[in-house]
Design a protein around this motif. Sequence first.
Motif, PDB file in Angstrom:
ATOM      1  N   GLU A 129       0.813  -1.218   0.000  1.00 42.27           N
ATOM      2  CA  GLU A 129       0.000   0.000   0.000  1.00 42.27           C
ATOM      3  C   GLU A 129       0.843   1.263   0.000  1.00 42.27           C
ATOM      4  O   GLU A 129       0.306   2.363  -0.083  1.00 42.27           O
ATOM      5  CB  GLU A 129      -0.902   0.003   1.248  1.00 42.27           C
ATOM      6  CG  GLU A 129      -1.916  -1.128   1.277  1.00 42.27           C
ATOM      7  CD  GLU A 129      -2.632  -1.235   2.606  1.00 42.27           C
ATOM      8  OE1 GLU A 129      -2.029  -0.833   3.625  1.00 42.27           O
ATOM      9  OE2 GLU A 129      -3.767  -1.716   2.634  1.00 42.27           O
ATOM     10  N   GLN A 130       2.173   1.122   0.092  1.00 40.28           N
ATOM     11  CA  GLN A 130       3.016   2.304   0.255  1.00 40.28           C
ATOM     12  C   GLN A 130       3.022   3.196  -0.984  1.00 40.28           C
ATOM     13  O   GLN A 130       2.956   4.419  -0.867  1.00 40.28           O
ATOM     14  CB  GLN A 130       4.425   1.890   0.649  1.00 40.28           C
ATOM     15  CG  GLN A 130       4.527   1.436   2.094  1.00 40.28           C
ATOM     16  CD  GLN A 130       5.895   0.963   2.491  1.00 40.28           C
ATOM     17  OE1 GLN A 130       6.745   0.693   1.655  1.00 40.28           O
ATOM     18  NE2 GLN A 130       6.127   0.838   3.793  1.00 40.28           N
ATOM     19  N   PRO A 317       6.668  10.497  -4.801  1.00 40.01           N
ATOM     20  CA  PRO A 317       6.130   9.353  -4.052  1.00 40.01           C
ATOM     21  C   PRO A 317       6.919   8.068  -4.262  1.00 40.01           C
ATOM     22  O   PRO A 317       7.113   7.298  -3.319  1.00 40.01           O
ATOM     23  CB  PRO A 317       4.690   9.221  -4.591  1.00 40.01           C
ATOM     24  CG  PRO A 317       4.665   9.988  -5.858  1.00 40.01           C
ATOM     25  CD  PRO A 317       5.673  11.067  -5.728  1.00 40.01           C
ATOM     26  N   LEU A 318       7.390   7.819  -5.486  1.00 39.05           N
ATOM     27  CA  LEU A 318       8.122   6.574  -5.716  1.00 39.05           C
ATOM     28  C   LEU A 318       9.501   6.605  -5.071  1.00 39.05           C
ATOM     29  O   LEU A 318      10.018   5.560  -4.651  1.00 39.05           O
ATOM     30  CB  LEU A 318       8.244   6.290  -7.218  1.00 39.05           C
ATOM     31  CG  LEU A 318       6.934   5.937  -7.928  1.00 39.05           C
ATOM     32  CD1 LEU A 318       7.218   5.340  -9.304  1.00 39.05           C
ATOM     33  CD2 LEU A 318       6.083   4.969  -7.122  1.00 39.05           C
ATOM     34  N   SER A 319      10.110   7.782  -4.958  1.00 43.22           N
ATOM     35  CA  SER A 319      11.385   7.839  -4.243  1.00 43.22           C
ATOM     36  C   SER A 319      11.184   7.613  -2.756  1.00 43.22           C
ATOM     37  O   SER A 319      12.042   7.051  -2.071  1.00 43.22           O
ATOM     38  CB  SER A 319      12.087   9.189  -4.490  1.00 43.22           C
ATOM     39  OG  SER A 319      11.381  10.259  -3.885  1.00 43.22           O
ATOM     40  N   MET A 320      10.042   8.023  -2.209  1.00 35.53           N
ATOM     41  CA  MET A 320       9.732   7.730  -0.800  1.00 35.53           C
ATOM     42  C   MET A 320       9.636   6.230  -0.581  1.00 35.53           C
ATOM     43  O   MET A 320      10.224   5.682   0.364  1.00 35.53           O
ATOM     44  CB  MET A 320       8.412   8.393  -0.397  1.00 35.53           C
ATOM     45  CG  MET A 320       8.432   9.898  -0.335  1.00 35.53           C
ATOM     46  SD  MET A 320       6.788  10.526   0.113  1.00 35.53           S
ATOM     47  CE  MET A 320       6.911  12.208  -0.492  1.00 35.53           C
ATOM     48  N   THR A 321       8.886   5.547  -1.445  1.00 36.54           N
ATOM     49  CA  THR A 321       8.753   4.098  -1.317  1.00 36.54           C
ATOM     50  C   THR A 321      10.098   3.410  -1.467  1.00 36.54           C
ATOM     51  O   THR A 321      10.437   2.481  -0.728  1.00 36.54           O
ATOM     52  CB  THR A 321       7.774   3.568  -2.379  1.00 36.54           C
ATOM     53  OG1 THR A 321       6.531   4.247  -2.260  1.00 36.54           O
ATOM     54  CG2 THR A 321       7.529   2.086  -2.198  1.00 36.54           C
ATOM     55  N   ALA A 326      14.079   0.194   1.105  1.00 32.75           N
ATOM     56  CA  ALA A 326      15.490  -0.171   1.064  1.00 32.75           C
ATOM     57  C   ALA A 326      16.191   0.044   2.407  1.00 32.75           C
ATOM     58  O   ALA A 326      17.194  -0.603   2.691  1.00 32.75           O
ATOM     59  CB  ALA A 326      16.210   0.636  -0.021  1.00 32.75           C
ATOM     60  N   ALA A 327      15.678   0.950   3.240  1.00 33.89           N
ATOM     61  CA  ALA A 327      16.371   1.342   4.474  1.00 33.89           C
ATOM     62  C   ALA A 327      16.391   0.206   5.490  1.00 33.89           C
ATOM     63  O   ALA A 327      15.500  -0.644   5.511  1.00 33.89           O
ATOM     64  CB  ALA A 327      15.696   2.563   5.081  1.00 33.89           C
TER      65      ALA A 327
END
Length: 426
Positions: A129-130, A317-321, A326-327
């Motif tokens: 859902e992210q 938004p896609l860079s947030m996901t 990845a973190a």
Amino acid sequence: MPSTPGRAWLLRLVIAFSFAQGAVSMARPAVSYRALSLGADERAIGVIAGVYALLPLFAAVPLGRRTDHGRCAPLLPVGVVLIAGGCALSGTAGSLGALAAWSGVMGLGHLCFVIGAQSIVARQSAPDEQDRNFGHFTIGASLGQLIGPIAAGSLIGGDMGRTSSLALLVSGAVAAVSLTSLWRIEHVRPAGASSERGDKVPVLGILRTRGVPAGIFISLAVLSATDILTAYLPVVGEHRGIAPATVGILLSLRAAATIACRLVMTPLINLLGRTVLIVVTCLLAAVLCAGVALPVPVWGLGVMLVLLGFCLGVGQPLSMTTVVQAAPEGARSTALALRLTGNRLGQVAAPAGAGLIAGAAGVAAPFVMLGGLLLVAAGLGLRRSPAGPQPPDGLGKARPATEDERGGAGDGRCTDPGSRATTGRA
């Protein structure tokens, strides 16, 4: 998604973000016009635009650390107060130095709000859902970017000094309205839940994680493009004889296209996959940014900005996901803060560089620089490790998480940052 109280928390967060971002988007061009009324040239405009990001550049990581090991929601009202104060006091500034300082306060407030809000979305969203929830969350920013420039353009008229001051005072009041939606945003874990927090992950360790640097740079490039468009389109308008009201409409057309993009984000990801979508939109945005430098008629500029807004709507938004997935465990708020640090670094360096380029080569030259920056982002997007497990077609579409992988995220609680229930990621 949390089942109690559904997605009402996300709706309230979007509403609050719309007002906060609307105030900032109204204030940024108004600051440029006020600076022009105080005798600023292109270089000074670039410096003032850069100071907006200077304080956040140093504050992002400590705020992210705090959020990783505590609650997110308290940052939201603090951010609103700083935004409102920075906007209003910019309207009363009588010198370029004071204008730059209050612009920095506004930027710090925006950072506080965004770190807290993004962390809440990351904690209260399951993995599958992210993309959707971050896309919906950033619609709040796009709504603010749609309405803010139109409001600024409608208020700023012939007496640029007086009317730009009025626009800044009004933007402060708009920011304060967002306080009315900041209730029951964060689902607090119940008493007796585990309080174990784990060790801090070193910043260098986060930055070395595959996928995080690419996500940070893509976000930096996209936000720099949006920021310089907001700060420099008024200057381009002055040079080409375009009225402030028309400039406001042009900026709002870009924001409307970004909203449209985010409303159809999920079908686009299902069709193309994250990697292809990021690369294609960055490439198209690079061409369109360079096209803004051409002496096209107003209608042609409007068409380019609509297409540009749609392309730029993908990156944030896609860079947030990408960064969240990845973190390392227990460091996702810090990773998001590092992403925002990259954004603010771009907001310091890009306008300052744009000011130098504009002073030497004309006001259209910064848009060519943005085109080059977005080309680099497209290359990194092609090379990055796609977030999440990938299907056999390799397009970057993440499979839905199993019930076990959700780890209970569906209960909607903002639990311990190191637990799976916090982020919904195994």
